[in-house]
Scaffold this motif. Structure first.
Motif, PDB file in Angstrom:
ATOM      1  N   TRP A  48     -10.627  34.500 -12.108  1.00 31.90           N
ATOM      2  CA  TRP A  48     -10.951  35.904 -11.879  1.00 31.90           C
ATOM      3  C   TRP A  48     -10.049  36.864 -12.653  1.00 31.90           C
ATOM      4  CZ3 TRP A  48     -15.223  36.429  -8.822  1.00 31.90           C
ATOM      5  CH2 TRP A  48     -15.589  35.300  -8.089  1.00 31.90           C
ATOM      6  N   ALA A  49      -9.141  36.321 -13.445  1.00 32.56           N
ATOM      7  CA  ALA A  49      -8.115  37.163 -14.070  1.00 32.56           C
ATOM      8  C   ALA A  49      -8.687  38.309 -14.893  1.00 32.56           C
ATOM      9  CB  ALA A  49      -7.198  36.291 -14.936  1.00 32.56           C
ATOM     10  N   TYR A  50      -9.714  38.055 -15.673  1.00 36.71           N
ATOM     11  CA  TYR A  50     -10.260  39.087 -16.558  1.00 36.71           C
ATOM     12  C   TYR A  50     -11.588  39.654 -16.072  1.00 36.71           C
ATOM     13  CZ  TYR A  50      -6.618  37.811 -19.861  1.00 36.71           C
ATOM     14  OH  TYR A  50      -5.398  37.581 -20.454  1.00 36.71           O
ATOM     15  N   LEU A  51     -12.022  39.229 -14.897  1.00 41.45           N
ATOM     16  CA  LEU A  51     -13.217  39.818 -14.309  1.00 41.45           C
ATOM     17  C   LEU A  51     -12.841  41.133 -13.629  1.00 41.45           C
ATOM     18  CD1 LEU A  51     -14.888  36.611 -12.844  1.00 41.45           C
ATOM     19  CD2 LEU A  51     -15.646  37.938 -14.832  1.00 41.45           C
ATOM     20  N   GLY A  86     -25.795  17.430 -10.618  1.00 43.37           N
ATOM     21  CA  GLY A  86     -26.700  18.338  -9.922  1.00 43.37           C
ATOM     22  C   GLY A  86     -26.025  19.432  -9.120  1.00 43.37           C
ATOM     23  N   ARG A  87     -24.739  19.677  -9.356  1.00 43.31           N
ATOM     24  CA  ARG A  87     -24.004  20.660  -8.561  1.00 43.31           C
ATOM     25  C   ARG A  87     -23.779  21.950  -9.344  1.00 43.31           C
ATOM     26  NH1 ARG A  87     -22.097  18.550  -3.965  1.00 43.31           N
ATOM     27  NH2 ARG A  87     -20.579  20.231  -3.675  1.00 43.31           N
ATOM     28  N   ALA A  88     -23.796  23.070  -8.615  1.00 44.25           N
ATOM     29  CA  ALA A  88     -23.498  24.373  -9.201  1.00 44.25           C
ATOM     30  C   ALA A  88     -21.994  24.473  -9.420  1.00 44.25           C
ATOM     31  CB  ALA A  88     -23.979  25.492  -8.284  1.00 44.25           C
ATOM     32  N   LYS A  89     -21.589  24.826 -10.653  1.00 46.48           N
ATOM     33  CA  LYS A  89     -20.163  24.876 -10.986  1.00 46.48           C
ATOM     34  C   LYS A  89     -19.747  26.197 -11.638  1.00 46.48           C
ATOM     35  CE  LYS A  89     -19.794  19.868 -11.406  1.00 46.48           C
ATOM     36  NZ  LYS A  89     -19.524  18.721 -12.303  1.00 46.48           N
ATOM     37  N   GLY A  90     -20.663  27.137 -11.714  1.00 44.56           N
ATOM     38  CA  GLY A  90     -20.332  28.428 -12.286  1.00 44.56           C
ATOM     39  C   GLY A  90     -21.535  29.339 -12.263  1.00 44.56           C
ATOM     40  N   HIS A  91     -21.310  30.581 -12.665  1.00 46.04           N
ATOM     41  CA  HIS A  91     -22.433  31.515 -12.765  1.00 46.04           C
ATOM     42  C   HIS A  91     -22.153  32.521 -13.865  1.00 46.04           C
ATOM     43  CE1 HIS A  91     -20.075  34.438 -10.305  1.00 46.04           C
ATOM     44  NE2 HIS A  91     -19.795  33.400  -9.523  1.00 46.04           N
ATOM     45  N   LEU A  92     -23.196  33.183 -14.315  1.00 51.35           N
ATOM     46  CA  LEU A  92     -23.103  34.186 -15.370  1.00 51.35           C
ATOM     47  C   LEU A  92     -24.242  35.175 -15.205  1.00 51.35           C
ATOM     48  CD1 LEU A  92     -25.554  33.214 -17.391  1.00 51.35           C
ATOM     49  CD2 LEU A  92     -23.830  31.657 -18.285  1.00 51.35           C
ATOM     50  N   TRP A  93     -24.174  36.240 -15.980  1.00 51.48           N
ATOM     51  CA  TRP A  93     -25.228  37.262 -15.939  1.00 51.48           C
ATOM     52  C   TRP A  93     -25.817  37.462 -17.329  1.00 51.48           C
ATOM     53  CZ3 TRP A  93     -22.489  42.139 -13.453  1.00 51.48           C
ATOM     54  CH2 TRP A  93     -22.084  41.853 -12.154  1.00 51.48           C
ATOM     55  N   LEU A  94     -27.104  37.753 -17.369  1.00 49.82           N
ATOM     56  CA  LEU A  94     -27.681  38.506 -18.481  1.00 49.82           C
ATOM     57  C   LEU A  94     -27.595  39.958 -18.041  1.00 49.82           C
ATOM     58  CD1 LEU A  94     -30.796  36.296 -19.337  1.00 49.82           C
ATOM     59  CD2 LEU A  94     -28.480  36.212 -20.311  1.00 49.82           C
ATOM     60  N   MET A  95     -26.958  40.795 -18.844  1.00 46.27           N
ATOM     61  CA  MET A  95     -26.596  42.126 -18.390  1.00 46.27           C
ATOM     62  C   MET A  95     -26.679  43.122 -19.556  1.00 46.27           C
ATOM     63  SD  MET A  95     -22.482  41.409 -18.033  1.00 46.27           S
ATOM     64  CE  MET A  95     -21.953  43.127 -17.927  1.00 46.27           C
ATOM     65  N   ALA A 104     -29.296  42.627 -25.295  1.00 47.83           N
ATOM     66  CA  ALA A 104     -28.826  42.113 -24.009  1.00 47.83           C
ATOM     67  C   ALA A 104     -27.522  41.371 -24.228  1.00 47.83           C
ATOM     68  CB  ALA A 104     -29.858  41.195 -23.363  1.00 47.83           C
ATOM     69  N   GLU A 105     -26.743  41.261 -23.157  1.00 43.08           N
ATOM     70  CA  GLU A 105     -25.416  40.638 -23.205  1.00 43.08           C
ATOM     71  C   GLU A 105     -25.354  39.480 -22.218  1.00 43.08           C
ATOM     72  OE1 GLU A 105     -20.811  41.835 -21.880  1.00 43.08           O
ATOM     73  OE2 GLU A 105     -22.341  43.392 -22.102  1.00 43.08           O
ATOM     74  N   VAL A 106     -24.598  38.456 -22.564  1.00 42.83           N
ATOM     75  CA  VAL A 106     -24.215  37.448 -21.583  1.00 42.83           C
ATOM     76  C   VAL A 106     -22.802  37.797 -21.136  1.00 42.83           C
ATOM     77  CG1 VAL A 106     -23.387  35.801 -23.358  1.00 42.83           C
ATOM     78  CG2 VAL A 106     -23.990  34.995 -21.055  1.00 42.83           C
ATOM     79  N   GLY A 107     -22.607  37.903 -19.824  1.00 41.12           N
ATOM     80  CA  GLY A 107     -21.314  38.351 -19.332  1.00 41.12           C
ATOM     81  C   GLY A 107     -21.076  37.926 -17.899  1.00 41.12           C
ATOM     82  N   PHE A 108     -19.984  38.437 -17.337  1.00 38.52           N
ATOM     83  CA  PHE A 108     -19.515  38.045 -16.007  1.00 38.52           C
ATOM     84  C   PHE A 108     -19.533  36.520 -15.878  1.00 38.52           C
ATOM     85  CE2 PHE A 108     -18.588  38.264 -11.558  1.00 38.52           C
ATOM     86  CZ  PHE A 108     -18.032  39.524 -11.375  1.00 38.52           C
TER      87      PHE A 108
END
Length: 228
Positions: A48-51, A86-95, A104-108
């Motif tokens: 979370w350091a740069y979020l 099959g496990r969720a290990k992260g997330h991101l946004w199209l933003m 469009a940007e890929v971020g977060f």
């Protein structure tokens, strides 16, 4: 693309599953993904350091955070599912989606340590770019805090072109943020796409999953071959 007289704005990206060889991007769902994501992230506060927010202090706070993402209509939040287990290990946004300009940007990007520096993590970014350019977008953006050296290295590795620094762009967590801007535009995407696909090919990895050639190396080789 220079002649835009016949160009039509693409649609806003839909929330749909994007399927790859090593990962699957699923529309973020609190009930389905929160527990797995929290388990992957709970012992990694550095993520979370740069979020632009601090790490949630518990699973309830994390569920509320994910719910706030899902409720937004200006982003496409996606969970990154590792195809190996099959496990969720992260997330991101199209933003920062601007269909009228084809941008469009890929971020977060929030990757757990188990996801970072894996072919799964790389393929997730590829799937985002392929999705957007397939819809007709003209520009795929990557932005990060200029102090975030790993993010800047990742952008260059993926094939994003550095465009410059927005000084004093934001105030984040009580501190100044200078923002580094990167992009891939539609005329560059075919070469970037070919490099991603060649790097992601199973024969580029040994039995232990170690890469035989790096992504930047593959891209340089393909560029040389095309130029020759």
């Amino acid at each position: 693309m220079t002649d835009l007289t016949a160009w039509q704005p693409p649609p806003f990206p839909s929330r749909r599953v994007l399927e790859g060889r090593y990962c699957r991007l699923e529309p973020l769902d609190v009930a389905r993904h929160a527990d797995e994501l929290w388990a992957a992230l709970v012992d990694a506060p550095e993520v979370w350091a740069y979020l632009p927010l601090t790490a949630p202090d518990g699973i309830d706070g994390y569920r509320s955070l994910l719910a706030s993402m899902v409720e937004r209509t200006d982003i496409v939040p996606l969970a990154v599912i590792d195809a190996f287990d099959g496990r969720a290990k992260g997330h991101l946004w199209l933003m920062e989606v601007r269909p009228s300009h084809g941008v469009a940007e890929v971020g977060f990007i929030t990757y757990s340590p188990r996801l970072q520096r894996t072919r799964t993590a790389t393929e997730a970014i590829y799937l985002c770019g392929a999705f957007l350019f397939g819809l007709g977008y003209r520009r795929f953006e990557w932005k990060c805090n200029d102090l975030n050296a790993p993010s800047k290295r990742a952008a260059a590795r993926f094939g994003f072109v550095y465009e410059g620094l927005f000084r004093q762009h934001m105030v984040v967590k009580g501190a100044n943020r200078d923002t580094a801007w990167f992009s891939i535009v539609d005329g560059e995407w075919p070469a970037v796409d070919a490099a991603f696909r060649a790097w992601l090919a199973p024969d580029n990895f040994d039995a232990e999953g170690r890469q035989r050639r790096g992504l930047a190396e593959v891209r340089a080789e393909l560029t040389t071959t095309t130029a020759g």
